[in-house]
Design an enzyme around this catalytic site. Structure first.
Site, PDB file in Angstrom:
ATOM      1  N   ASP A  42      -5.599  18.912 -38.046  1.00 39.66           N
ATOM      2  CA  ASP A  42      -4.902  19.988 -37.492  1.00 39.66           C
ATOM      3  C   ASP A  42      -6.053  21.489 -36.959  1.00 39.66           C
ATOM      4  OD1 ASP A  42      -3.972  22.504 -38.116  1.00 39.66           O
ATOM      5  OD2 ASP A  42      -3.248  22.133 -39.758  1.00 39.66           O
ATOM      6  N   HIS A  76      -9.402  -1.377 -31.199  1.00 40.18           N
ATOM      7  CA  HIS A  76      -8.085  -1.367 -32.303  1.00 40.18           C
ATOM      8  C   HIS A  76      -9.507  -2.073 -32.862  1.00 40.18           C
ATOM      9  CE1 HIS A  76      -5.364  -1.474 -36.395  1.00 40.18           C
ATOM     10  NE2 HIS A  76      -4.255  -2.615 -35.581  1.00 40.18           N
TER      11      HIS A  76
END
Length: 466
Positions: free
Chosen positions: A382, A163
């Site tokens: 995708d 992070h």
């Protein structure tokens, strides 16, 4: 994913994927927003996809390895390792060593995961293997990816990112670049931008805003307050459009029309959670909001900036007042916390990190909530098989200090007409979870009646878990 589901995952040995071409060996400092203590953690997510002829089995594995190597040429700091300099300043050494990749196969089909897979995923550790020694913040790979092929041609991508190197928006930007490069692009459509100096402290630093998220609260007065993470229970709650409409009825009309779904649901769950954990009435409780602050900058940050640009304003209240007051009280506190996020606020956070030695957010009686509904299916990679069936955390997140975080996730539950809504993973002890579930049901049914710090329930109720 049903808890009774049993399946075997066969993993190959982890490998390092390095940039496809030579990249600069240099040291690049993180911003003073990036390297705050609370962001020094690993963030695991899971992305479940249906079958597609082009991306199945070995073909997908080859595609992903190639695409990662090509994308890392542009995102070469992600192939490096974090080092710590004096005053706990983090820098990434761009070594070109690469990110960790694991190929795996599972002996199940996607349909066996249920109509609407959702957290908590009891076999999440099988889908994102924690390679020994890889989870350290310093001197370890900054990303770990596991591709698990299913028997039907569907597949699951487990992703874990450091992070400190990027936020959720930055990680999604990288993964979209991976797909673009795999499909033959010569460069990502959004060029990555480092420029972490844009979010550094001023010289000299000066804290100009109020930051209760970094202010310590007194420790609990009860001996039994708080349980270690291993004794906690994970569950998810689904809120459809009808549920949100029911909660809005608890607000006066003028406030209902100006309150966002995030503000409404956060206020509701904060109060229900506070009742459930049974803090003493005089003790203060906090809800810490994770807010994407990219829109607050003028001039705007570069569109390809992939560092952390999240703010964490906190709403604070005595527990007793929060539990006894109408819902509008909590809503107003959440609104006030959100409106504090400005460019000056972000600059003040960066300055505070330097002045106070990069403190962590306060964990005592604090709950963190992050809205991921806008970083949903439309924003994730995708691979030619369409949007993922599920994309997000594997469960509510719990830091080592015990502070828990929930996420608002876009979700389609596949049940009845009210299918689309928001899914919220939660983590509480078993007794707290039961009380929490009851309080949610009370609010949804509009059956609130409070007496001096306690809740009176008209009749026993149950809540259906998503």
């Amino acid at each position: 994913m049903a808890s009774t589901l049993v399946f075997n995952v066969r993993r190959q040995e982890p490998i390092l994927i390095a940039p496809a071409k030579p990249t600069p060996h240099e040291f690049k400092p993180l911003s003073d927003i990036d390297d705050q203590e609370s962001l020094r953690c690993q963030v695991p997510t899971i992305h479940i996809y249906r079958n597609h002829p082009f991306v199945r089995g070995r073909i997908l594995t080859q595609f992903l390895k190639y695409a990662l190597a090509e994308a890392l040429v542009f995102y070469y700091p992600l192939a490096g390792r974090l080092r710590e300099r004096p005053a706990r300043k983090l820098v990434v050494e761009c070594t070109g060593e690469g990110i960790l990749f694991i190929e795996a196969e599972a002996d199940i089909a996607l349909d066996e995961l249920g109509d609407a897979p959702q957290p908590p995923f009891p076999y999440f550790d099988e889908l994102l293997y924690d390679v020994p020694g890889s989870g350290h913040i310093l001197n370890s790979p900054l990303l770990l990816i596991q591709l698990t092929n299913l028997t039907c041609g569907g597949f699951i991508i487990g992703l874990r990112f450091n992070h400190a190197i990027c936020d959720t928006t930055g990680a999604a930007q990288f993964m979209r670049a991976v797909v673009e490069m795999g499909l033959g692009a010569s460069a990502p459509s959004i060029p990555p931008v480092w420029e972490r100096e844009l979010l550094n402290a001023r010289n000299p630093p000066r804290v100009t805003c109020h930051h209760p998220e970094f202010e310590d609260l007194p420790q609990p007065t009860r001996v039994d307050a708080g349980l270690p993470p291993k004794q906690m229970l994970h569950r998810s709650f689904f809120f459809g459009a009808g549920d949100i409409a029911s909660l809005r009825k608890l607000l006066p009309p003028h406030l209902s029309s100006t309150t966002t779904t995030f503000e409404l649901l956060t206020a509701c769950l904060w109060r229900c959670r506070t009742i459930a954990i049974r803090s003493d009435p005089g003790e203060e409780v906090k809800v810490i909001l994770v807010v994407n602050a990219r829109s607050k900058f003028s001039p705007p940050l570069p569109s390809g900036y992939y560092g952390s640009v999240t703010a964490s304003p906190a709403a604070v209240s005595p527990a007793g007042k929060l539990c006894r007051s109408p819902l509008e009280y909590a809503v107003e506190l959440v609104k006030e916390a959100k409106v504090r996020v400005t460019q000056e606020y972000m600059q003040s956070v960066a300055d505070l990190m330097v002045v106070k030695g990069r403190p962590a957010k306060t964990a005592v009686r604090s709950w963190v909530v992050s809205d991921l509904t806008r970083v949903g299916s439309k924003d994730v990679a995708d691979f030619g098989s369409g949007a993922p069936v599920y994309s997000g955390p594997g469960k509510a997140f719990v830091w080592e200090n015990g502070m828990a975080a929930s996420f608002f996730l876009p979700f389609r539950n596949g049940k009845g007409k009210d299918q689309e809504g928001i899914l919220v993973p939660f983590c509480l002890s078993a007794e707290e979870m039961e009380r929490f579930s009851t309080e949610i049901e009370i609010m949804l049914n509009g059956k609130e009646e409070y007496k001096e710090g306690e809740v009176v329930v008209e009749s026993p109720v149950t809540v259906a878990m998503s």
